[in-house]
Design an enzyme around this catalytic site. Structure first.
Site, PDB file in Angstrom:
ATOM      1  N   ASP A   1       0.901  -1.144   0.000  1.00 50.40           N
ATOM      2  CA  ASP A   1       0.000   0.000   0.000  1.00 50.40           C
ATOM      3  C   ASP A   1       0.943   1.197   0.000  1.00 50.40           C
ATOM      4  OD1 ASP A   1      -1.453   2.254   0.817  1.00 50.40           O
ATOM      5  OD2 ASP A   1      -2.949   0.984   1.787  1.00 50.40           O
ATOM      6  N   HIS A   2       1.084   1.847  -1.141  1.00 52.44           N
ATOM      7  CA  HIS A   2       2.203   2.799  -1.250  1.00 52.44           C
ATOM      8  C   HIS A   2       2.056   3.981  -0.299  1.00 52.44           C
ATOM      9  CE1 HIS A   2      -0.410   5.119  -3.957  1.00 52.44           C
ATOM     10  NE2 HIS A   2       0.421   6.122  -3.833  1.00 52.44           N
TER      11      HIS A   2
ATOM     12  N   HIS B   1      -5.600   2.882   1.278  1.00 52.95           N
ATOM     13  CA  HIS B   1      -4.861   4.074   1.702  1.00 52.95           C
ATOM     14  C   HIS B   1      -5.541   4.807   2.870  1.00 52.95           C
ATOM     15  CE1 HIS B   1      -2.886   3.173  -1.941  1.00 52.95           C
ATOM     16  NE2 HIS B   1      -3.484   4.012  -2.751  1.00 52.95           N
TER      17      HIS B   1
HETATM   18  C1  BG6 Z   1      -3.411   4.639  -6.363  1.00 48.48           C
HETATM   19  C2  BG6 Z   1      -4.743   4.668  -7.028  1.00 48.48           C
HETATM   20  O1  BG6 Z   1      -3.338   3.584  -5.447  1.00 48.48           O
HETATM   21  O2  BG6 Z   1      -3.214   5.859  -5.664  1.00 48.48           O
HETATM   22  C3  BG6 Z   1      -4.858   5.868  -7.968  1.00 48.48           C
HETATM   23  O3  BG6 Z   1      -4.940   3.473  -7.762  1.00 48.48           O
HETATM   24  C4  BG6 Z   1      -4.514   7.137  -7.251  1.00 48.48           C
HETATM   25  O4  BG6 Z   1      -6.155   5.954  -8.523  1.00 48.48           O
HETATM   26  C5  BG6 Z   1      -3.197   6.983  -6.512  1.00 48.48           C
HETATM   27  O5  BG6 Z   1      -4.417   8.170  -8.220  1.00 48.48           O
HETATM   28  C6  BG6 Z   1      -2.925   8.188  -5.640  1.00 48.48           C
HETATM   29  O6  BG6 Z   1      -1.612   8.096  -5.176  1.00 48.48           O
HETATM   30  P1  BG6 Z   1      -0.829   9.378  -4.725  1.00 48.48           P
HETATM   31  O7  BG6 Z   1       0.465   8.844  -4.233  1.00 48.48           O
HETATM   32  O8  BG6 Z   1      -0.707  10.252  -5.933  1.00 48.48           O
HETATM   33  O9  BG6 Z   1      -1.676  10.011  -3.676  1.00 48.48           O
END
Ligand code: BG6
Length: 480
Positions: free
Chosen positions: A172-173, A235
């Site tokens: 989960d980045h 997230h």
């Molecule tokens: C991803 C989603 O996990 O997170 C995307 O699949 C989203 O739809 C993205 O745009 C948002 O990531 P960040 O790091 O730009 O907030």
């Protein structure tokens, strides 16, 4: 676990590999953080020679790397480490060819494919002897991990058949973002905030993940998933857990994950009877996007009122909202403190000027922390204004933040799972989300539409104004 020496990426031509994984790996190489002789094997469907793949990867890195221009020497070393296996992921040939290509040493298989292929790849890897339970082989599985509770359980069961939990890295980045990691340091590395961090002093919490971009070229994926599966189940709930959890026994992977799990367990279920606590909407023009069904009811925006049934949080709502094509890109957590119990300035007719204090943890962009509180405006009379104490990462640390994927890839290479989601937490998060998805499936009423560049549908404002509250503005410079 020793450092992994080979990284196999399934879905090497996909959006994620191009935008995130390749730039992250390149930047790790610039920093000298990758193990020496790291080999990267791309697996994908397109036919072609490895040189074509390398050329394509260079174009992606040149577009998406946080450090530009690319350093030719580093890139050449990076490109030389890339090998290629092509074919359909449901065909044995791919895995036979892969097995021949793999060097000795510990391996990571990164499943960066559409989610319906996760079980297919896992099964094939297993059947070809590439997954050995209890070995140092690791598997990174992208999100969404399942579509609902039942499918997440099935995927977990499949993983558990082939691998030990310590070999499974559910990515989960958000957990790799510096500003998200800082939540625990901020809470448990300072003694002044934690005593206030509870129902006695906090009125409510808002967690916002607003994006100004739309679904870009991911229509097919997005339409099958929607905002709840795309960013809330993972997230936003992870961020909520970090904000709401009790102090862990230690900072070890399992202690932190145990404490987060308790939060997931304490989420008050939202079923059909709580329909008013959840809003969904679609941006105008979504149905005309490529890959989207013309009658799609997939939401691109949601707002939820979430209650955490614990001693610490009883009665304190956590309002969550996420959406595409909104006015600003803004991901933040705001802690709204209670109003003062008594205003002493009635004679001065100043009481209407007192806004409750708000602490904002800004995840991105303009990463930082701001405390909004009132101060007396200099002068003879009592007049107050909301003022801000502001810390920004840019001014304080004066170096660019590395991308979340850099941190997470490195952690996995080193075998550290602290920032990855554990089986129980993923399932618990799905237990919370699935009844909402079911209620939406059953509800055939039409979906509210919101305008591009707005701050969401009216219904989202109603959700908080019913409770006498209002959303913070999406603008990064807004006051409390
Ligand atoms: C991803 C989603 O996990 O997170 C995307 O699949 C989203 O739809 C993205 O745009 C948002 O990531 P960040 O790091 O730009 O907030």
């Amino acid at each position: 676990m020793t450092d992994a020496r080979t990284l196999v990426i399934f879905g090497v031509f996909g959006d994620l590999t191009q935008r995130k994984l390749v730039p992250a790996l390149y930047n790790l190489m610039v920093d000298g953080a990758l193990p020496k002789e790291m080999a990267i094997v791309g697996v994908g469907r397109k036919e072609g020679a490895v040189d074509e793949l390398r050329k394509g990867l260079r174009e992606s890195a040149a577009q998406f790397s946080r450090r530009l221009p690319l350093d030719d020497q580093v890139w050449d070393r990076f490109a030389a480490s890339v090998a290629f296996v092509h074919g359909n992921l449901d065909e044995a040939d791919v895995y036979i060819a892969l097995k021949e290509k793999l060097k000795d040493g510990d391996r990571i298989f990164y499943l960066a494919t559409p989610p319906d292929l996760f079980p297919v790849v896992l099964r094939n890897l297993h059947e070809h002897g590439l997954l050995v339970k209890g070995s140092a082989t690791r598997v990174i599985i992208e999100k969404p991990f399942g579509r609902d509770l039942a499918s997440a359980r099935a995927l977990n069961a499949l993983c558990a058949e082939y691998l030990d939990e310590s070999q499974i890295f559910r990515i989960d980045h958000y957990l790799g973002k510096e500003t998200v990691q800082n939540i625990l340091v901020f809470r448990f590395g300072n003694s002044i905030f934690e005593p206030l961090w509870n129902r006695k002093y906090i009125d409510h919490v808002q967690i916002t993940a607003a994006e100004s971009i739309g679904i870009e070229k991911r229509g097919r994926f997005y339409d099958a998933n929607g905002v709840l599966r795309d960013v809330v189940q993972n997230h936003l709930l992870q961020v909520l857990a970090l904000c709401a959890m009790e102090a862990p026994t230690s900072f070890d992977a399992d202690d932190v994950r145990d404490a987060k799990f308790q939060v997931f367990r304490s989420l008050r279920p939202i079923g059909p009877e709580c329909a008013t606590d959840v809003v969904r909407a679609q941006y105008r023009g979504y149905r005309e996007e490529e890959g989207v069904a013309p009658d799609s009811v997939t939401p691109t925006f949601t707002a939820l009122k979430v209650m955490v049934d614990s001693w610490r949080w009883q009665g304190v709502p956590f309002y969550l909202r996420a959406g595409k094509h909104l006015a600003e890109r803004c991901t933040e957590i705001s802690i709204h403190f209670q109003a003062i119990p008594l205003c002493l300035f009635t004679r001065e007719q100043a009481c209407h000027m007192f806004e409750p204090s708000v602490l904002v943890l800004r995840i991105q962009p303009e990463e930082g922390i701001t405390l909004h509180f009132v101060a007396k405006v200099p002068g003879e009379h009592i007049a107050v204004e909301s003022v801000a104490m502001n810390m920004t990462y840019a001014d304080t640390f004066r170096k660019p933040l590395s991308d979340a994927y850099e941190r997470l890839l490195l952690d996995c290479i080193r075998g550290d799972a602290t920032l990855f989601a554990r089986r129980d937490a993923v399932e618990q998060a799905w237990s919370f989300i699935t009844p909402i998805l079911d209620a939406w499936d059953a509800d055939k009423s039409s979906l509210p539409v919101y305008e591009l560049g707005s701050d969401g549908p009216k219904e989202a404002h109603d959700l908080v104004s019913r409770d006498g509250r209002r959303w913070r503005s999406l603008s990064p410079h807004s006051a409390a």
